[in-house]
Every structure is written in structure tokens, then in C-alpha cells.
Design a protein around this motif. Structure first.
Motif, PDB file in Angstrom:
ATOM      1  N   LEU A   1       0.710  -1.227   0.124  1.00 55.27           N
ATOM      2  CA  LEU A   1       0.068   0.002   0.133  1.00 55.27           C
ATOM      3  C   LEU A   1       0.770   1.213   0.043  1.00 55.27           C
ATOM      4  O   LEU A   1       0.353   2.262  -0.623  1.00 55.27           O
ATOM      5  CB  LEU A   1      -0.945   0.016   1.209  1.00 55.27           C
ATOM      6  CG  LEU A   1      -2.289  -0.974   1.137  1.00 55.27           C
ATOM      7  CD1 LEU A   1      -2.723  -1.305   2.420  1.00 55.27           C
ATOM      8  CD2 LEU A   1      -3.172  -0.676   0.092  1.00 55.27           C
ATOM      9  N   LEU A   2       1.907   1.228   0.615  1.00 53.44           N
ATOM     10  CA  LEU A   2       3.066   2.478   0.643  1.00 53.44           C
ATOM     11  C   LEU A   2       3.429   2.545  -0.752  1.00 53.44           C
ATOM     12  O   LEU A   2       3.570   3.705  -1.441  1.00 53.44           O
ATOM     13  CB  LEU A   2       4.249   2.026   1.567  1.00 53.44           C
ATOM     14  CG  LEU A   2       3.801   2.207   2.969  1.00 53.44           C
ATOM     15  CD1 LEU A   2       5.023   1.882   3.798  1.00 53.44           C
ATOM     16  CD2 LEU A   2       3.066   3.664   3.436  1.00 53.44           C
ATOM     17  N   ARG A   3       3.909   1.484  -1.552  1.00 50.75           N
ATOM     18  CA  ARG A   3       4.358   1.486  -2.947  1.00 50.75           C
ATOM     19  C   ARG A   3       2.910   2.168  -3.754  1.00 50.75           C
ATOM     20  O   ARG A   3       3.299   3.027  -4.753  1.00 50.75           O
ATOM     21  CB  ARG A   3       4.695   0.088  -3.299  1.00 50.75           C
ATOM     22  CG  ARG A   3       6.059  -0.081  -2.725  1.00 50.75           C
ATOM     23  CD  ARG A   3       6.428  -1.192  -3.435  1.00 50.75           C
ATOM     24  NE  ARG A   3       5.504  -2.387  -3.394  1.00 50.75           N
ATOM     25  CZ  ARG A   3       5.882  -3.728  -3.690  1.00 50.75           C
ATOM     26  NH1 ARG A   3       7.089  -4.296  -3.810  1.00 50.75           N
ATOM     27  NH2 ARG A   3       4.710  -4.671  -3.395  1.00 50.75           N
ATOM     28  N   LEU A   4       1.803   1.875  -3.265  1.00 47.99           N
ATOM     29  CA  LEU A   4       0.382   2.245  -4.199  1.00 47.99           C
ATOM     30  C   LEU A   4       0.674   3.791  -3.851  1.00 47.99           C
ATOM     31  O   LEU A   4       0.129   4.507  -4.798  1.00 47.99           O
ATOM     32  CB  LEU A   4      -0.684   1.585  -3.784  1.00 47.99           C
ATOM     33  CG  LEU A   4      -1.829   1.829  -4.330  1.00 47.99           C
ATOM     34  CD1 LEU A   4      -1.887   1.475  -5.928  1.00 47.99           C
ATOM     35  CD2 LEU A   4      -3.246   1.069  -3.847  1.00 47.99           C
ATOM     36  N   GLU A   5       0.726   4.243  -2.789  1.00 49.94           N
ATOM     37  CA  GLU A   5       0.742   5.510  -2.453  1.00 49.94           C
ATOM     38  C   GLU A   5       1.663   6.368  -3.292  1.00 49.94           C
ATOM     39  O   GLU A   5       1.270   7.667  -3.759  1.00 49.94           O
ATOM     40  CB  GLU A   5       0.869   5.869  -0.760  1.00 49.94           C
ATOM     41  CG  GLU A   5      -0.284   5.602  -0.269  1.00 49.94           C
ATOM     42  CD  GLU A   5       0.079   5.728   1.548  1.00 49.94           C
ATOM     43  OE1 GLU A   5      -0.937   5.392   2.212  1.00 49.94           O
ATOM     44  OE2 GLU A   5       1.059   5.876   1.793  1.00 49.94           O
ATOM     45  N   GLN A   6       2.867   5.936  -3.343  1.00 51.91           N
ATOM     46  CA  GLN A   6       3.877   6.685  -4.249  1.00 51.91           C
ATOM     47  C   GLN A   6       3.395   6.715  -5.714  1.00 51.91           C
ATOM     48  O   GLN A   6       3.607   7.741  -6.442  1.00 51.91           O
ATOM     49  CB  GLN A   6       5.086   5.544  -4.262  1.00 51.91           C
ATOM     50  CG  GLN A   6       5.883   5.789  -2.926  1.00 51.91           C
ATOM     51  CD  GLN A   6       6.324   7.396  -2.443  1.00 51.91           C
ATOM     52  OE1 GLN A   6       6.848   8.109  -3.286  1.00 51.91           O
ATOM     53  NE2 GLN A   6       5.841   7.278  -1.207  1.00 51.91           N
ATOM     54  N   VAL A   7       2.605   5.724  -6.316  1.00 51.93           N
ATOM     55  CA  VAL A   7       2.094   5.815  -7.552  1.00 51.93           C
ATOM     56  C   VAL A   7       0.972   6.967  -7.676  1.00 51.93           C
ATOM     57  O   VAL A   7       0.915   7.541  -8.736  1.00 51.93           O
ATOM     58  CB  VAL A   7       1.451   4.417  -8.106  1.00 51.93           C
ATOM     59  CG1 VAL A   7       0.723   4.622  -9.372  1.00 51.93           C
ATOM     60  CG2 VAL A   7       2.667   3.367  -8.165  1.00 51.93           C
ATOM     61  N   LEU A   8       0.241   6.673  -6.554  1.00 49.17           N
ATOM     62  CA  LEU A   8      -0.944   8.085  -6.572  1.00 49.17           C
ATOM     63  C   LEU A   8      -0.403   9.411  -6.293  1.00 49.17           C
ATOM     64  O   LEU A   8      -1.246  10.335  -6.704  1.00 49.17           O
ATOM     65  CB  LEU A   8      -1.980   7.529  -5.544  1.00 49.17           C
ATOM     66  CG  LEU A   8      -2.442   6.102  -5.893  1.00 49.17           C
ATOM     67  CD1 LEU A   8      -3.446   5.728  -4.759  1.00 49.17           C
ATOM     68  CD2 LEU A   8      -3.423   6.044  -7.122  1.00 49.17           C
ATOM     69  N   LYS A   9       0.741   9.586  -5.613  1.00 48.65           N
ATOM     70  CA  LYS A   9       1.078  10.796  -5.140  1.00 48.65           C
ATOM     71  C   LYS A   9       0.808  11.919  -6.190  1.00 48.65           C
ATOM     72  O   LYS A   9       0.548  13.072  -6.074  1.00 48.65           O
ATOM     73  CB  LYS A   9       2.533  10.983  -4.556  1.00 48.65           C
ATOM     74  CG  LYS A   9       2.046  10.432  -2.897  1.00 48.65           C
ATOM     75  CD  LYS A   9       3.604  10.676  -2.348  1.00 48.65           C
ATOM     76  CE  LYS A   9       3.347   9.899  -0.949  1.00 48.65           C
ATOM     77  NZ  LYS A   9       4.593   9.846  -0.256  1.00 48.65           N
ATOM     78  N   PRO A  10       1.431  11.739  -7.470  1.00 48.34           N
ATOM     79  CA  PRO A  10       1.357  12.740  -8.523  1.00 48.34           C
ATOM     80  C   PRO A  10       0.020  12.960  -8.837  1.00 48.34           C
ATOM     81  O   PRO A  10      -0.178  14.225  -9.528  1.00 48.34           O
ATOM     82  CB  PRO A  10       2.184  12.258  -9.532  1.00 48.34           C
ATOM     83  CG  PRO A  10       2.898  11.073  -8.967  1.00 48.34           C
ATOM     84  CD  PRO A  10       2.364  10.475  -7.834  1.00 48.34           C
TER      85      PRO A  10
END
Length: 183
Positions: free
Chosen positions: A18-27
Motif C-alpha cells: 500500500l505504501l508503494r501504491l501511495e507513491q504511484v498515486l501521489k502525483p
């Protein structure tokens, strides 16, 4: 009085995804503070503020979970609840068993007045962030890559969490846990 809810813990290995998913969503999503591994969970039933006697009653009612079998969940997609200002990770797998657990817990918590917090439809999800206006956010084209592949985990307990508000972000310590039946 303290605030409580009931739900499912998310294992650290799934939290890392989920932390990796957040990185994808941040932009793509205007969020100042994303949730961390220690905050990830699936809420089944919100109990609200309880005094000591209500807490003890809730602990007894949570025992209904012990009649439910262990089941498997997985990560599945992303989305937003614009009205609630929530960015979420979707939940797949044996969601029918999760929904039945949620329904039975709701009945058990009815004497505590928990039905006033119940949503018309249970949509299992993991909150990734709470933020401002999400009306223009579209996550339909997000490339989730391999983040969600093989993201299954076994749910073997239902937990009561305390919701502790903190300037550094909400904390959700587990205050009671009931194991599910391993059939």
C-alpha cells in the motif's frame, strides 16, 4: 470517553504494498499526509464514543466473530469517496465472508447504538489518505503494475481498535482481538 471501531488488521507485507501504491498515486492526488503501515485497516463497524461499561459490552459482543471462519482477502484497485474526502485501496477475495462478519457484528453491536453509524452499503476498503476536494480526481487510468498481484492474506481475527487523534496523525491501536475459526 474514547472512540472505538471494529475491523480487520492489514499485515505489514500488505501495508508495504500500500505504501508503494501511495507513491504511484501521489502525483495524481492532492494529499498532504498519506497513511502509514501502522494506520492501515479495514473498518467493519464504527462504535463511536464509549464509556467503560460500553467498552466492556462491546468486547463481549465482539465474541460473535469467533463463530466465523478464517478467510482470504486481497488488494484490488484504487478509488476515491469524494464526499468523504477519502482515497482508498480496494479489497477483493472472499469479501462475501467479510460482509457476513460485518453484518453479524452490526447485529451484536446494535444494543450499543452502533447502527446510527452504519452505512447503507458496506464497501470494504483500506483508507490511504483523507484530504480536501477530490471531485476532479480520476484514478481509472492508474498503472498499478505488479503492486496488487498476489496480494492475498488470511484474515484470522476481528479486532477492536481505538481511534486516537494526534497532531502527527490518527493512531489506531488494537485494544481487543477475537480469533476466527480455523476450519
Amino acid at each position: 470517553m474514547r472512540r472505538f471501531f471494529v475491523g480487520i488488521q492489514v499485515p505489514e507485507s500488505i501495508g508495504d504494498r500500500l505504501l508503494r501504491l501511495e507513491q504511484v498515486l501521489k502525483p495524481r492526488v492532492p494529499v498532504k499526509r498519506w497513511y502509514g503501515v501502522e494506520q492501515f485497516h479495514i473498518t467493519t463497524n464504527f462504535l463511536g464514543e464509549l464509556e467503560d461499561a460500553g467498552f466492556e459490552q462491546a468486547v463481549r459482543a465482539l465474541k460473535v466473530a469467533s463463530s466465523h471462519p478464517v478467510f482470504s482477502l486481497s488488494l484490488e484497485g484504487v478509488g476515491v469517496f469524494p464526499n468523504a474526502r477519502v482515497v482508498w485501496g480496494g479489497v477483493g477475495g472472499e469479501t462475501d465472508k467479510l460482509a457476513l462478519l460485518q453484518k453479524d457484528l452490526g447485529e451484536a453491536f446494535r444494543p450499543l447504538g452502533a447502527e446510527k453509524y452504519a452505512k447503507p452499503q458496506f464497501i470494504p476498503h483500506i483508507t490511504l489518505a483523507r484530504t480536501g476536494d477530490l471531485s476532479g480526481v480520476d484514478l481509472s487510468g492508474v498503472d498499478l503494475g505488479r503492486i496488487l498481484e498476489d496480494s492475498f492474506w488470511l484474515v484470522d481475527s476481528a479486532c477492536m481498535f481505538e481511534s486516537v487523534l494526534d497532531p502527527a496523525g490518527a493512531r489506531y491501536p488494537v485494544v481487543h482481538k477475537v480469533p476466527l475459526v480455523n476450519k
